[in-house]
Write an enzyme that holds these catalytic residues in place. Structure first.
Site, short mmCIF file in Angstrom:
data_model
loop_
_atom_site.label_atom_id
_atom_site.label_comp_id
_atom_site.label_asym_id
_atom_site.label_seq_id
_atom_site.Cartn_x
_atom_site.Cartn_y
_atom_site.Cartn_z
N LYS A 4 1.04 -1.28 -0.03
CA LYS A 4 0.10 0.06 -0.03
C LYS A 4 1.00 1.08 -0.06
O LYS A 4 1.64 1.55 1.05
CB LYS A 4 -1.06 -0.22 1.17
CG LYS A 4 -1.65 1.22 1.38
CD LYS A 4 -2.50 1.00 2.74
CE LYS A 4 -3.51 2.32 2.90
NZ LYS A 4 -4.23 2.58 4.10
N ASP A 96 -14.40 3.47 9.34
CA ASP A 96 -14.48 3.55 7.87
C ASP A 96 -14.87 2.19 7.42
O ASP A 96 -14.36 1.68 6.52
CB ASP A 96 -13.43 4.04 7.29
CG ASP A 96 -13.66 4.65 5.71
OD1 ASP A 96 -14.72 4.81 5.60
OD2 ASP A 96 -12.71 4.46 5.05
#
EC number: 2.7.11.24
Length: 207
Positions: A4, A96
């Site tokens: 990432k 989230d």
């Protein structure tokens, strides 16, 4: 492995805090249903790379490709709640949770990822969190006092989406989102409405 990339995480205080928060949480969270961090490095351009395990796909891609059979829905929901139980027991609110932040491999093993908006439980929380479709009403109503229940709401929305094959509350904006929720679930009782701090929000809800 999966990598990432976080571009220019030190360019603003907000990005720096978010990156540090995610790194700190991933370093300490160790559970079968939570993504694990294997390494981290910084490029000469000051981009940061998180190295994690590779799972292949996410729940959003699965939901948009085919209807899920009952046994898969049950197994995915079990793993989501198991992961959340661990995260919450560590004093963390994800904030989230959504299908694209839930990774799945070919064996249907599931892991919760993307803790960039996660926070240690705190009586005062900011309202700007969570993708709209999965956002709990108390966040939309600008309440700052909320806790792990916002993750449970998101998990419920994901469960409904797995059953129906589409988002349960696909709001076009904050107002439309709240309207869709109240049409299905009803208006909150007065004792709940009266805890809303914002006068503008209070007028909207009562209208």
């Amino acid at each position: 492995v999966a990598v990432k990339k976080i571009m220019k995480p030190f360019s603003t205080p907000v990005l720096a805090k978010r990156t540090y928060r995610e790194l700190k949480l991933l370093k300490h969270l160790k559970h079968e249903n939570v993504i694990s961090l294997s390494d981290i490095f910084i490029s000469p351009l000051e981009d940061i790379y998180f190295v994690t395990e590779l799972l292949g796909t996410d729940l959003h891609r699965l939901l948009t490709s085919r209807p899920l059979e009952k046994q898969f829905i049950q197994y995915f929901l079990y793993q989501i709640m198991r992961g959340l139980k661990y995260v919450h027991s560590a004093g963390v609110v994800h904030r989230d949770l959504k299908p694209s932040n839930i990774l799945v491999n070919e064996n249907c093993d599931l892991k919760i990822c993307d803790f960039g908006l996660a926070r240690i439980q705190d009586p005062q929380m900011t309202g700007y969190v969570s993708t709209r479709y999965y956002r709990a009403p108390e966040i939309m109503l600008t309440w700052q006092k909320y806790d792990v229940e916002v993750d449970i709401w998101s998990a419920g929305c994901i469960f409904a989406e797995m059953l129906e094959g589409k988002p349960l509350f696909p709001g076009k904006d904050h107002v439309n989102q709240f309207s869709i929720i109240t049409e299905l679930l009803g208006t909150p009782p007065d004792d709940v409405i009266n805890t809303i701090a914002s006068e503008n929000t209070l007028r909207f809800v009562k209208s």
